[in-house]
Design an enzyme around this catalytic site. Structure first.
Site, PDB file in Angstrom:
ATOM      1  CB  ALA A 260      -0.896  -0.023   1.230  1.00 30.30           C
ATOM      2  CB  CYS A 268       2.717   0.511 -18.683  1.00 23.24           C
ATOM      3  SG  CYS A 268       4.001   0.445 -19.951  1.00 23.24           S
TER       4      CYS A 268
HETATM    5  P1  NAD Z   1       8.853   5.384 -25.415  1.00 25.44           P
HETATM    6  O1  NAD Z   1       8.074   6.643 -25.507  1.00 25.44           O
HETATM    7  O2  NAD Z   1       9.981   5.263 -24.448  1.00 25.44           O
HETATM    8  O3  NAD Z   1       9.419   4.997 -26.852  1.00 25.44           O
HETATM    9  C1  NAD Z   1       8.733   5.156 -28.047  1.00 25.44           C
HETATM   10  C2  NAD Z   1       9.748   5.482 -29.150  1.00 25.44           C
HETATM   11  O4  NAD Z   1       9.114   5.424 -30.428  1.00 25.44           O
HETATM   12  C3  NAD Z   1      10.352   6.878 -29.047  1.00 25.44           C
HETATM   13  O5  NAD Z   1      11.759   6.788 -29.052  1.00 25.44           O
HETATM   14  C4  NAD Z   1       9.835   7.600 -30.292  1.00 25.44           C
HETATM   15  O6  NAD Z   1      10.733   8.557 -30.791  1.00 25.44           O
HETATM   16  C5  NAD Z   1       9.676   6.429 -31.248  1.00 25.44           C
HETATM   17  N1  NAD Z   1       8.796   6.685 -32.398  1.00 25.44           N
HETATM   18  C6  NAD Z   1       7.644   7.415 -32.456  1.00 25.44           C
HETATM   19  N2  NAD Z   1       7.131   7.389 -33.686  1.00 25.44           N
HETATM   20  C7  NAD Z   1       7.957   6.615 -34.441  1.00 25.44           C
HETATM   21  C8  NAD Z   1       7.956   6.181 -35.797  1.00 25.44           C
HETATM   22  N3  NAD Z   1       6.967   6.532 -36.621  1.00 25.44           N
HETATM   23  N4  NAD Z   1       8.962   5.391 -36.223  1.00 25.44           N
HETATM   24  C9  NAD Z   1       9.961   5.009 -35.391  1.00 25.44           C
HETATM   25  N5  NAD Z   1      10.005   5.388 -34.106  1.00 25.44           N
HETATM   26  C10 NAD Z   1       9.021   6.170 -33.636  1.00 25.44           C
HETATM   27  O7  NAD Z   1       7.751   4.252 -25.101  1.00 25.44           O
HETATM   28  P2  NAD Z   1       7.988   2.819 -24.386  1.00 25.44           P
HETATM   29  O8  NAD Z   1       7.883   2.960 -22.915  1.00 25.44           O
HETATM   30  O9  NAD Z   1       9.164   2.165 -24.987  1.00 25.44           O
HETATM   31  O10 NAD Z   1       6.646   2.069 -24.853  1.00 25.44           O
HETATM   32  C11 NAD Z   1       6.468   1.615 -26.161  1.00 25.44           C
HETATM   33  C12 NAD Z   1       5.295   0.651 -26.181  1.00 25.44           C
HETATM   34  O11 NAD Z   1       5.618  -0.499 -25.405  1.00 25.44           O
HETATM   35  C13 NAD Z   1       4.002   1.177 -25.594  1.00 25.44           C
HETATM   36  O12 NAD Z   1       2.920   0.636 -26.295  1.00 25.44           O
HETATM   37  C14 NAD Z   1       4.016   0.641 -24.184  1.00 25.44           C
HETATM   38  O13 NAD Z   1       2.722   0.544 -23.626  1.00 25.44           O
HETATM   39  C15 NAD Z   1       4.632  -0.724 -24.412  1.00 25.44           C
HETATM   40  N6  NAD Z   1       5.302  -1.308 -23.257  1.00 25.44           N
HETATM   41  C16 NAD Z   1       6.174  -0.568 -22.528  1.00 25.44           C
HETATM   42  C17 NAD Z   1       6.796  -1.133 -21.435  1.00 25.44           C
HETATM   43  C18 NAD Z   1       7.718  -0.309 -20.560  1.00 25.44           C
HETATM   44  O14 NAD Z   1       8.058  -0.777 -19.482  1.00 25.44           O
HETATM   45  N7  NAD Z   1       8.131   0.879 -20.959  1.00 25.44           N
HETATM   46  C19 NAD Z   1       6.558  -2.480 -21.098  1.00 25.44           C
HETATM   47  C20 NAD Z   1       5.702  -3.217 -21.897  1.00 25.44           C
HETATM   48  C21 NAD Z   1       5.074  -2.620 -22.964  1.00 25.44           C
END
Ligand code: NAD
Length: 441
Positions: A260, A268
């Site tokens: 808690a 996320c």
């Molecule tokens: P983030 O914002 O850190 O990274 C996203 C990246 O995508 C950025 O570097 C951005 O510049 C790039 N980007 C945007 N448009 C683009 C394009 N057209 N072509 C190429 N690159 C492009 O986000 P994240 O935390 O890595 O999350 C990404 C996805 O993964 C989300 O859907 C999130 O829900 C999922 N996810 C994240 C985690 C986590 O722990 N961060 C875990 C599981 C799932």
């Protein structure tokens, strides 16, 4: 070994790209952010993730891992593509903003003139993979030889490398109407992991998308459950930490995720449960997820509760008080401040007239960009200088180990509020501090 392109090199994509290279594949990371690419090309991780530096540097140096902004280069280089771009919450509504995921397919597919498999890893609303598959086949010169499969990612920030190289399970969604080569390709890409005996669940596209959102909804619910119990404990003068330990011994319940405190945040859980509710509404299943609205409410109430507790502890008004905030990241071992409860609370306290000094071992730079009006310190001790009250809002090991004796001469008042119930109350009280945790006496 395979040639792989990874689109999006954020927390998920950079980790995935580096770890695929670590498995021996040749990997090209693709992003639209030139500053991020420059760092990655130099072998530097543009964010804080323990252990990722080594993996990235090693594979950039051995030439297996490269980065580019060019989709043309990626399409020419690889026939296996992973989508790891962001799916944030849309402004002003609950639904996920799919523009980045869509952009990858719209840009990449027209360049695919050979058979290719696109694996989505981003977290998306159910139905997205099917739609993207149709779009990719319509746009690609290779037509029906282009497949879209979904391979949701379950990594935890702070443990991202281990979670990618040794996940609890892998899930792959394929189109049951046209099961192409996706499973076969995934088995090659993840051969080492499969040899380790990691469970590999192959299912349809919709189920694979739902596995991810269901897992996050469950975790969010578990956290909000214990936080609801914390509210009841406060009203009943009981102790939620003892309650959590006691119910946690029941193997059906389990102790994990029953801490808690000020609740969940990050890039996320909050946006994923909201996108899940929005999507359920669109497909006529909204009643099934109305409980998630309450999960969200309980969670957001924790932030207000913490601000109230600080105000109570400072005699009813925050005006003119000096508040030390230890922790800004949404969780320890990360520099991620997206929807961070800690920063959100720091901001609210400042709005009520307090002067707030924040310290976090890794998240200062990101915090400053998001909340430039807060004051930042470079050590816990600095932040606590002349403080009327000290708040622990992220459970970094460094804060757990803080020495109450050493901190005592620095502060104005020996009052500490533990927003994560991560300190030993006895230790602080013995050193003459007024200690208060959330949901406990
Ligand atoms: P983030 O914002 O850190 O990274 C996203 C990246 O995508 C950025 O570097 C951005 O510049 C790039 N980007 C945007 N448009 C683009 C394009 N057209 N072509 C190429 N690159 C492009 O986000 P994240 O935390 O890595 O999350 C990404 C996805 O993964 C989300 O859907 C999130 O829900 C999922 N996810 C994240 C985690 C986590 O722990 N961060 C875990 C599981 C799932």
């Amino acid at each position: 070994m395979s040639r792989i392109a990874v689109f999006g090199t954020g927390y998920l994509g950079a980790t995935h790209a580096a770890c695929m290279a670590e498995l021996g594949h040749e990997v090209l990371g693709v992003d639209v952010d030139p500053a991020k690419l420059a760092k990655l090309e130099a072998g530097e991780v543009p964010f804080y993730e323990p252990g990722l530096d080594d993996v990235l540097k090693r594979n950039v140096e051995n030439g297996r891992l490269r980065f580019t902004a060019s989709y043309e280069e990626a399409a020419a280089f690889a026939d296996i593509h992973f989508i790891g771009v962001g799916t944030p919450q849309k402004k002003g509504e609950f639904a996920a903003d799919l523009r980045y995921v869509d952009a990858v397919v719209e840009t990449l597919a027209p360049l695919l003139d050979r058979p290719a498999v696109i694996f989505g890893k981003s977290t998306v609303p159910v139905g997205t993979a099917k739609r993207l598959g149709e779009r990719a086949r319509a746009l690609a010169p290779a037509g029906n030889d282009v497949e879209v499969a979904w391979n949701p990612e379950f990594l935890r920030e702070g443990y991202a490398v281990a979670d990618t190289l040794h996940p609890d399970r892998m899930v792959l969604g394929i189109d049951p109407e046209s099961p192409g080569r996706a499973e076969e390709v995934a088995r090659v890409v993840y051969a080492q992991l499969l040899e380790e005996g990691i469970p590999f669940i192959v299912t349809d596209l919709a189920t694979s998308e739902l596995v991810k959102t269901a897992a996050n909804a469950f975790l969010a619910t578990k956290i909000s459950f214990i936080n609801a119990m914390a509210e009841v404990c406060e009203a009943a003068d009981a102790d939620v930490t003892v309650l959590a330990d006691a119910i946690g011994h029941d193997a059906r319940i389990g102790r994990r995720f029953l801490n808690a405190g000020i609740g969940f945040g990050g890039g996320c859980l909050p946006k994923d449960i909201r996108a899940f509710m929005a999507r359920a509404g669109e497909i006529g299943a909204d009643e099934a997820l109305t409980f998630l609205r309450e999960v969200d409410n309980i969670n957001m109430r924790r932030r207000t509760r913490m601000v109230d507790a600080v105000r109570e502890a400072t005699g009813g008004s925050l005006l003119g008080t000096r508040v030390a905030v230890l922790g800004a990241a949404f969780k320890p071992n990360s520099d991620d401040v997206r929807d961070s409860p800690a920063l959100n609370i720091a901001g609210q306290i400042q709005l009520q007239g307090a002067s707030v000094v924040v310290f976090d071992p890794q998240a200062i730079m990101n915090s400053r960009a998001l909340f430039p009006t807060l004051e930042y310190a470079y050590s816990a001790l600095d932040a606590c200088e002349r403080a009327d009250i000290v708040l622990v809002l992220t459970e970094w090991q460094e804060f757990r180990e803080l020495d109450p004796q050493a901190l005592a001469p620095v502060v104005k008042n020996k009052v500490i509020l533990d927003g994560r119930n991560c300190l030993d109350p006895q230790r602080w009280r013995r050193a003459g501090w007024t200690y208060r945790g959330l949901g406990r006496r």
